[in-house]
Design a protein around this motif. Structure first.
Motif, PDB file in Angstrom:
ATOM      1  N   TYR A  84      -5.051 -13.056   1.830  1.00  0.00           N
ATOM      2  CA  TYR A  84      -3.660 -13.340   1.476  1.00  0.00           C
ATOM      3  C   TYR A  84      -2.957 -12.074   0.975  1.00  0.00           C
ATOM      4  O   TYR A  84      -1.800 -11.815   1.293  1.00  0.00           O
ATOM      5  N   PHE A  85      -3.697 -11.258   0.199  1.00  0.00           N
ATOM      6  CA  PHE A  85      -3.142 -10.013  -0.326  1.00  0.00           C
ATOM      7  C   PHE A  85      -2.726  -9.084   0.812  1.00  0.00           C
ATOM      8  O   PHE A  85      -1.620  -8.531   0.811  1.00  0.00           O
ATOM      9  N   LEU A  86      -3.601  -8.910   1.815  1.00  0.00           N
ATOM     10  CA  LEU A  86      -3.281  -8.032   2.943  1.00  0.00           C
ATOM     11  C   LEU A  86      -2.142  -8.602   3.790  1.00  0.00           C
ATOM     12  O   LEU A  86      -1.312  -7.868   4.325  1.00  0.00           O
ATOM     13  N   ILE A 140       1.055  -7.748   2.125  1.00  0.00           N
ATOM     14  CA  ILE A 140       1.388  -6.341   2.321  1.00  0.00           C
ATOM     15  C   ILE A 140       2.025  -6.143   3.696  1.00  0.00           C
ATOM     16  O   ILE A 140       3.024  -5.446   3.849  1.00  0.00           O
ATOM     17  N   ARG A 141       1.437  -6.797   4.717  1.00  0.00           N
ATOM     18  CA  ARG A 141       2.002  -6.682   6.068  1.00  0.00           C
ATOM     19  C   ARG A 141       3.428  -7.238   6.105  1.00  0.00           C
ATOM     20  O   ARG A 141       4.308  -6.685   6.755  1.00  0.00           O
ATOM     21  N   SER A 142       3.625  -8.344   5.393  1.00  0.00           N
ATOM     22  CA  SER A 142       4.926  -9.003   5.407  1.00  0.00           C
ATOM     23  C   SER A 142       5.971  -8.232   4.594  1.00  0.00           C
ATOM     24  O   SER A 142       7.095  -8.052   5.032  1.00  0.00           O
ATOM     25  N   LYS A 176       0.764   5.509   2.251  1.00  0.00           N
ATOM     26  CA  LYS A 176       1.967   4.792   2.707  1.00  0.00           C
ATOM     27  C   LYS A 176       2.281   3.599   1.814  1.00  0.00           C
ATOM     28  O   LYS A 176       3.431   3.338   1.472  1.00  0.00           O
ATOM     29  N   LEU A 177       1.241   2.843   1.429  1.00  0.00           N
ATOM     30  CA  LEU A 177       1.452   1.669   0.572  1.00  0.00           C
ATOM     31  C   LEU A 177       2.003   2.090  -0.781  1.00  0.00           C
ATOM     32  O   LEU A 177       2.889   1.437  -1.338  1.00  0.00           O
ATOM     33  N   SER A 178       1.486   3.207  -1.317  1.00  0.00           N
ATOM     34  CA  SER A 178       1.980   3.700  -2.600  1.00  0.00           C
ATOM     35  C   SER A 178       3.445   4.086  -2.519  1.00  0.00           C
ATOM     36  O   SER A 178       4.243   3.767  -3.400  1.00  0.00           O
ATOM     37  N   PHE A 203      -1.625  -4.599  -9.363  1.00  0.00           N
ATOM     38  CA  PHE A 203      -0.776  -4.081  -8.270  1.00  0.00           C
ATOM     39  C   PHE A 203       0.616  -4.709  -8.316  1.00  0.00           C
ATOM     40  O   PHE A 203       1.616  -4.041  -8.094  1.00  0.00           O
ATOM     41  N   TYR A 204       0.686  -6.002  -8.608  1.00  0.00           N
ATOM     42  CA  TYR A 204       1.986  -6.701  -8.589  1.00  0.00           C
ATOM     43  C   TYR A 204       2.672  -6.714  -9.934  1.00  0.00           C
ATOM     44  O   TYR A 204       3.762  -7.252 -10.069  1.00  0.00           O
ATOM     45  N   SER A 205       2.040  -6.141 -10.961  1.00  0.00           N
ATOM     46  CA  SER A 205       2.666  -6.161 -12.287  1.00  0.00           C
ATOM     47  C   SER A 205       3.788  -5.146 -12.354  1.00  0.00           C
ATOM     48  O   SER A 205       3.796  -4.161 -11.636  1.00  0.00           O
TER      49      SER A 205
END
Length: 401
Positions: A333-335, A338-340, A356-358, A399-401
């Motif tokens: 679900y986490f990945l 990220i894709r979405s 890239k994610l950072s 990560f989401y905080s």
């Protein structure tokens, strides 16, 4: 004078009295957020600098760019095939962290074709630093004062100090040939903070103190003279002002254009006068209406059982100690999110993906590195404990905080 007119006058006087009282007692606070937005009149907006650009570059066009460099330069090319036709000076003040590899490459192409790139920020995208063989470091300032000096003796009179500056950035490593030092910090020639770098047929100017271009510093004492000195290096040509992040990303301040009403609502006295007018008008209508609204029965809304269902299923996995299944679902679900959210390919979770994610999420690279490394490690395991599940959940929440 009838009763209705008297009522309206009483309401009007009450509103004015309350509005004046609120405005008098209001403790005004200053927003020191560094938004570098050309439409913001806050201390660390750049509206003054932006409005003065046409005076500094007379008879030249000022184009505000609300697109990424990659999209803008590609759209402004010969028949859209990538051959640049834009020419002049590209200015980017603050918030350069949004630039990805493709954007940096387009800016380098722009500069290399005989144009000028000026970027002022506390650091720059790693792709740019690697290409120019530069390293940026930071030193703590004494008394939160930063001194900005030009190396050119002709510009010494334009040197400036800025306050509210806890640290000063400088180029700690410079390997490129033919670079030219234009300025330094804190009267220390070793703390170089302004460079001119010849790049193919053009020039790149890198500056490490963007606050000097903000409203507060330009309007304080004669600090605007430093800004004039910095811009004096640029040729007299079209100005492309980068406003991509300030326009689309709310974290950098008030970027979108606002209606006239929104300005009034920012003023406490007008805001409360407006709200009180609406409230008292509604009360007046309610108590003076000739027709009475019949009682409307309360209809209980349908209960949303989705959350309860999810809790039930998750508790089932947890209580049966099916940690492997639950862990697989969590990082799947986490990945997917990220894709979405960031439009990233999660097939290969390598160093490039982490970078890239950072950049796209705005999270520290260390946080992203820790989360992705742990997920890669989980993929190699077959047995999982409750401690592993809790650790994965902790990383994802960080990560989401």
């Amino acid at each position: 004078m009838n009763k209705t007119v008297i009522t309206i006058l009483v309401i009007f006087i009450a509103i004015i009295t309350i509005a004046i009282t609120i405005d008098h007692n209001n403790n005004r606070t200053v927003d020191w957020t560094e938004n570098f937005n050309e439409k913001s009149i806050k201390p660390y907006g750049v509206s003054v600098f932006y409005k003065e650009l046409p005076n500094l570059f007379k008879e030249q066009k000022l184009k505000t760019i609300y697109y990424t460099p990659y999209n803008y330069f590609y759209a402004n090319s010969e028949e859209g095939n990538g051959d640049h036709i834009a020419a002049g000076n590209y200015l980017l003040i603050g918030n350069s962290d949004y630039l990805d590899v493709a954007d940096v490459e387009e800016l380098l192409i722009f500069a290399g074709q005989g144009n000028t790139l000026l970027m002022s920020d506390y650091t720059f995208p790693q792709k740019l630093l690697d290409t120019l063989q530069l390293t940026v470091d930071v030193i703590k300032n004494k008394d939160s004062i930063s001194q900005l000096s030009f190396s050119d003796a002709a510009l010494k009179s334009k040197n400036s100090n800025i306050d509210k500056s806890e640290s000063a950035a400088y180029f700690s490593k410079i390997d490129i040939e033919n670079f030219k030092t234009l300025g330094y910090a804190n009267d220390n020639p070793n703390l170089i903070n302004f460079l001119k770098i010849p790049f193919e047929d053009g020039s790149i100017y890198l500056h490490l103190e963007p606050k000097i271009f903000t409203n507060y510093n330009i309007l304080t004492d004669e600090r605007y003279r430093y800004t004039e000195g910095a811009l004096s290096y640029l040729p007299d040509a079209t100005i492309y002002f980068d406003s991509y992040t300030k326009y689309f990303n709310s974290q950098y301040g008030d970027a979108e254009e606002k209606s006239q009403l929104s300005w009034f609502l920012e003023q406490p006295s007008f805001k409360w006068a407006w709200y009180l007018t609406i409230i008292l008008t509604l009360l007046f209508m309610v108590f003076n209406a000739k027709r009475r609204q019949r009682i409307i029965p309360i209809v209980k809304p349908l209960e949303n059982t989705t959350v309860g269902f999810v809790k039930t299923i998750s508790n089932l996995y947890y209580e049966t100690e099916d940690h492997k299944n639950l862990i697989a679902k969590k990082f799947t679900y986490f990945l997917e999110k990220i894709r979405s959210d960031y439009n990233l390919d999660t097939t290969t979770l390598n160093e490039e993906f982490i970078t890239k994610l950072s950049q796209k999420s705005g999270k520290k690279k260390e946080t992203v590195q820790k989360t992705i490394t742990f997920i890669n490690w989980l993929r190699t395991k077959n047995e999982f404990s409750e401690e592993t599940l809790l650790k994965l959940n902790k990383y994802i929440e960080e990560f989401y905080s």
